[in-house]
Design a protein around this motif. Structure first.
Motif, PDB file in Angstrom:
ATOM      1  N   ARG A  93       0.847  -1.302   0.175  1.00 48.17           N
ATOM      2  CA  ARG A  93       0.134   0.252   0.095  1.00 48.17           C
ATOM      3  C   ARG A  93       1.075   0.933  -0.100  1.00 48.17           C
ATOM      4  NH1 ARG A  93      -0.108   1.942   5.080  1.00 48.17           N
ATOM      5  NH2 ARG A  93       1.366   1.678   6.365  1.00 48.17           N
ATOM      6  N   SER A  94       0.060   2.630  -0.391  1.00 50.81           N
ATOM      7  CA  SER A  94       0.947   3.649  -0.119  1.00 50.81           C
ATOM      8  C   SER A  94       1.479   3.835   1.548  1.00 50.81           C
ATOM      9  CB  SER A  94       0.025   5.056  -0.782  1.00 50.81           C
ATOM     10  OG  SER A  94       0.651   6.069  -0.774  1.00 50.81           O
ATOM     11  N   THR A  95       2.210   5.179   1.242  1.00 53.76           N
ATOM     12  CA  THR A  95       2.055   4.814   3.395  1.00 53.76           C
ATOM     13  C   THR A  95       0.568   6.282   3.473  1.00 53.76           C
ATOM     14  OG1 THR A  95       3.617   6.842   2.423  1.00 53.76           O
ATOM     15  CG2 THR A  95       4.969   4.931   3.110  1.00 53.76           C
ATOM     16  N   GLY A  96       0.545   6.912   2.948  1.00 47.70           N
ATOM     17  CA  GLY A  96      -0.338   7.507   2.909  1.00 47.70           C
ATOM     18  C   GLY A  96      -1.894   6.898   3.045  1.00 47.70           C
ATOM     19  N   VAL A  97      -2.261   5.821   2.480  1.00 43.43           N
ATOM     20  CA  VAL A  97      -3.090   5.097   3.373  1.00 43.43           C
ATOM     21  C   VAL A  97      -3.414   4.968   4.841  1.00 43.43           C
ATOM     22  CG1 VAL A  97      -4.468   2.809   2.699  1.00 43.43           C
ATOM     23  CG2 VAL A  97      -3.886   3.419   0.982  1.00 43.43           C
ATOM     24  N   LEU A  98      -4.294   4.536   5.091  1.00 43.20           N
ATOM     25  CA  LEU A  98      -4.883   4.726   6.315  1.00 43.20           C
ATOM     26  C   LEU A  98      -5.943   3.633   6.607  1.00 43.20           C
ATOM     27  CD1 LEU A  98      -5.818   8.778   7.634  1.00 43.20           C
ATOM     28  CD2 LEU A  98      -3.442   6.958   7.638  1.00 43.20           C
ATOM     29  N   PHE A  99      -5.941   2.771   7.023  1.00 49.78           N
ATOM     30  CA  PHE A  99      -6.889   1.931   7.729  1.00 49.78           C
ATOM     31  C   PHE A  99      -7.473   1.127   8.081  1.00 49.78           C
ATOM     32  CE2 PHE A  99      -1.866   0.989   9.072  1.00 49.78           C
ATOM     33  CZ  PHE A  99      -2.078   0.544  10.326  1.00 49.78           C
ATOM     34  N   SER A 100      -8.697   0.298   8.403  1.00 47.81           N
ATOM     35  CA  SER A 100      -9.443   0.102   9.461  1.00 47.81           C
ATOM     36  C   SER A 100      -8.207  -0.889  10.290  1.00 47.81           C
ATOM     37  CB  SER A 100     -10.818  -0.722   9.481  1.00 47.81           C
ATOM     38  OG  SER A 100     -10.707  -1.467   8.389  1.00 47.81           O
ATOM     39  N   ARG A 101      -9.102  -1.054  11.643  1.00 51.42           N
ATOM     40  CA  ARG A 101      -8.316  -2.317  12.671  1.00 51.42           C
ATOM     41  C   ARG A 101      -8.678  -3.585  11.777  1.00 51.42           C
ATOM     42  NH1 ARG A 101      -4.677  -2.889  16.587  1.00 51.42           N
ATOM     43  NH2 ARG A 101      -5.840  -0.699  17.463  1.00 51.42           N
ATOM     44  N   ASP A 102      -9.434  -4.183  10.996  1.00 47.99           N
ATOM     45  CA  ASP A 102      -9.391  -5.494  10.778  1.00 47.99           C
ATOM     46  C   ASP A 102      -8.712  -5.433   8.797  1.00 47.99           C
ATOM     47  OD1 ASP A 102     -11.488  -4.023   8.938  1.00 47.99           O
ATOM     48  OD2 ASP A 102     -13.152  -5.104   9.098  1.00 47.99           O
ATOM     49  N   CYS A 103      -8.066  -4.604   8.751  1.00 49.95           N
ATOM     50  CA  CYS A 103      -7.792  -4.375   7.272  1.00 49.95           C
ATOM     51  C   CYS A 103      -8.027  -4.728   6.209  1.00 49.95           C
ATOM     52  CB  CYS A 103      -6.068  -5.176   7.553  1.00 49.95           C
ATOM     53  SG  CYS A 103      -5.453  -4.654   8.466  1.00 49.95           S
ATOM     54  N   LYS A 104      -9.535  -4.242   6.051  1.00 58.48           N
ATOM     55  CA  LYS A 104     -10.289  -4.029   4.854  1.00 58.48           C
ATOM     56  C   LYS A 104     -11.430  -2.736   4.765  1.00 58.48           C
ATOM     57  CE  LYS A 104     -12.112  -8.402   6.904  1.00 58.48           C
ATOM     58  NZ  LYS A 104     -13.067 -10.032   7.254  1.00 58.48           N
ATOM     59  N   THR A 105     -10.999  -2.187   5.211  1.00 59.61           N
ATOM     60  CA  THR A 105     -11.002  -0.302   4.753  1.00 59.61           C
ATOM     61  C   THR A 105     -10.327   0.460   5.170  1.00 59.61           C
ATOM     62  OG1 THR A 105     -13.722  -0.759   5.987  1.00 59.61           O
ATOM     63  CG2 THR A 105     -13.389   1.117   5.385  1.00 59.61           C
ATOM     64  N   ILE A 106      -9.991   1.048   4.184  1.00 57.38           N
ATOM     65  CA  ILE A 106      -8.767   2.403   3.891  1.00 57.38           C
ATOM     66  C   ILE A 106      -9.842   3.474   3.850  1.00 57.38           C
ATOM     67  CG2 ILE A 106      -7.746   0.428   3.066  1.00 57.38           C
ATOM     68  CD1 ILE A 106      -6.946   1.461   0.074  1.00 57.38           C
ATOM     69  N   THR A 107      -8.895   4.663   3.296  1.00 53.86           N
ATOM     70  CA  THR A 107      -9.400   6.128   3.646  1.00 53.86           C
ATOM     71  C   THR A 107      -7.853   6.601   3.418  1.00 53.86           C
ATOM     72  OG1 THR A 107     -10.351   8.123   4.005  1.00 53.86           O
ATOM     73  CG2 THR A 107      -9.545   7.015   6.127  1.00 53.86           C
ATOM     74  N   THR A 108      -7.449   8.394   2.872  1.00 52.83           N
ATOM     75  CA  THR A 108      -6.657   8.238   2.876  1.00 52.83           C
ATOM     76  C   THR A 108      -6.519  10.374   3.103  1.00 52.83           C
ATOM     77  OG1 THR A 108      -4.918   9.255   1.837  1.00 52.83           O
ATOM     78  CG2 THR A 108      -6.357   9.641   0.170  1.00 52.83           C
ATOM     79  N   ALA A 109      -5.751  11.165   3.705  1.00 52.54           N
ATOM     80  CA  ALA A 109      -6.292  12.751   3.444  1.00 52.54           C
ATOM     81  C   ALA A 109      -5.918  13.371   2.830  1.00 52.54           C
ATOM     82  CB  ALA A 109      -6.111  13.147   5.633  1.00 52.54           C
TER      83      ALA A 109
END
Length: 474
Positions: free
Chosen positions: A127-143
């Motif tokens: 993944r890109s280092t700018g990707v944030l992830f949920s605890r279960d690693c199934k949902t992602i977002t970025t600012a």
């Protein structure tokens, strides 16, 4: 049967230390051992190349290792998102996965393992280092602007289904102004991509992936809109399903063999005469053929330790000139840039019969067909007809056009300006596919991949033990 090209047993540890660090001449006993090893190699019809044996692990490494701990980064759309430091991510021609000490492996010392949650999900390494992830690693977002992540499992053959649930996407926002107005827009692109696809751009940015736009549902390939796959696009709350259908690996390889023969017949008549002058190049191509002749998997795995955790450092697949040209068909001559009109797609093999069937909230939409091939073709660089090897590792040119068991198509999710999307690999789906028994949930692919990794770990160890035996002193 050992592969004489991949086989790379080591010089004895003491011999290596003496020759490398003390610069001493080999002793008589060392010379005798080498002569004995050479004669045994000839008797067994195998060529042994020197290698560095992995550094043995320490006893404390056998116990649970300290893993990088995620920390809370932001919360929105009723989801808490995390970031993690000190975890290597795939970039600059290298990729990573977790390893562990294996007391049963006397030559390689280490085996493959994985991070929690031990199921099909977003890969924290891929993944890109700018990707944030949920605890279960199934949902992602970025600012930030467009950032992407791939799943931790790839599809190489067969039929697999997965869903992407759109958590936050403003499909009514003006995409033309998205880059300059990130606070007022949130976007998602979803699709499938190969290893070479850029993670710092949305899926479909290059020729290695097929992406779908949220705004209008267009298929995006090489940063160009092709055709509408989903009428009206998709937005927050929608569920987009993907049913990936790929022929068997055996059939894919037969297709590539036919493709290679066809392209070789198009080569200039004097091509083979000219290439005999470059003996090293010709031998490299012959080696590629021998690598893949018996479905061999070539994994250059180097165990490394960082922040108390053990990882395998591997070479990653990188872009080729032909695929780059699809994205930017321009040749620069001095201060002039000329757009080439020659159709480069004719020199890129496709997987006949491959298909990505797309569904929106259970309703089937337009499919994507004849995906570009991902397996190696063993073709040389041929300037006359613009052919080149289709699978390369720029950091490891000696092993170009080989398969390390990671080639394939991966679910790839891209987010922009707090856009958010969830990967659902199954087995429970919001809109299950038909009752076709051949269709599997993507979650099954994770279990299959674990078995494959363990199989190749064992095979690598058996081969290493056999070849290490040639350097043992009776």
């Amino acid at each position: 049967m050992p592969n004489e090209i991949e086989s790379t047993p080591e010089l004895g540890a003491n011999q290596f230390k003496s020759a490398r660090f003390n610069q001493e001449l080999p002793t008589a006993s060392t010379t005798t051992v080498r002569q004995k090893s050479t004669s045994e190699q000839q008797a067994h019809n195998v060529i042994v190349h020197p290698r560095l044996r992995p550094v043995p692990y320490k006893p404390q490494d056998i116990y649970s290792q300290a893993q990088p701990q995620p920390y809370v980064s932001m919360t929105h759309s009723n989801t808490t998102f995390y970031q993690v430091e000190d975890l290597p991510v795939n970039r600059r021609g290298f990729k990573y996965k977790l390893s562990r000490p294996s007391p049963v492996f006397q030559s390689n010392h280490y085996a493959t393992t994985d991070l929690a949650p031990f199921e099909a999900c977003i890969s924290l390494f891929d993944r890109s280092t700018g990707v944030l992830f949920s605890r279960d690693c199934k949902t992602i977002t970025t600012a930030q602007g467009w950032r992407s992540a791939r799943a931790n499992v790839g599809i190489r053959q067969g039929s697999y289904y997965f869903e992407c649930k759109i958590v936050n996407a403003n499909a009514n926002a003006d995409s033309a102004n998205a880059d300059s107005n990130a606070n007022d827009s949130a976007h998602v692109r979803i699709g499938l991509a190969k290893r070479e696809a850029s993670l710092e751009a949305p899926v479909g940015y290059d020729g290695y992936g097929y992406g779908l736009r949220d705004i209008d549902g267009y298929l995006v390939f090489t940063s160009r809109r092709k055709n509408v796959c989903i009428e009206g696009g998709f937005t927050t709350g929608d569920v987009v399903g993907f049913l990936v259908e790929l022929p068997s690996l055996k059939e894919q390889k037969l297709q590539l063999e036919r493709y290679v023969e066809e392209k070789r017949s198009e080569m200039p008549a004097d091509y083979r005469v000219k290439r005999r002058k470059t003996k090293k190049k010709t031998e490299a191509v012959e080696d590629n053929v021998r690598f893949n002749e018996y479905d061999n998997i070539v994994r250059d795995q180097i165990p490394t330790k960082s922040k108390g955790a053990l990882y395998y450092d591997q070479f990653e697949y990188t872009r080729t000139k032909t695929m780059d040209h699809l994205l930017n068909p321009v040749t620069v001559f001095g201060e002039k840039a000329i757009i080439e009109m020659d159709d480069k797609t004719k020199n890129i093999p496709v997987i006949a019969g491959s298909k990505i069937r797309v569904f929106k909230n259970g309703k089937e939409c337009t499919a994507i067909e004849n995906l570009y091939a991902f397996l190696p073709t063993n073709i040389e660089d041929v300037d006359e007809i613009n052919l080149e090897a289709n699978v390369k590792q720029s950091s490891n040119p000696n092993y170009r056009n080989t398969d390390d068991n990671t080639l394939g198509y991966y679910p790839m999710l891209s987010v922009f300006g707090k856009g958010a999307v969830t990967l659902n690999a199954g087995p429970e789906f919001d809109f299950p596919p038909s009752d076709d028994a051949t269709v599997k949930p993507l979650s099954d692919r994770y279990e299959e991949q674990v078995i494959e990794e363990w199989f190749w770990d064992i095979l690598d160890e058996v081969e290493a033990q056999y070849l290490d035996s040639f350097d043992e002193i009776s």
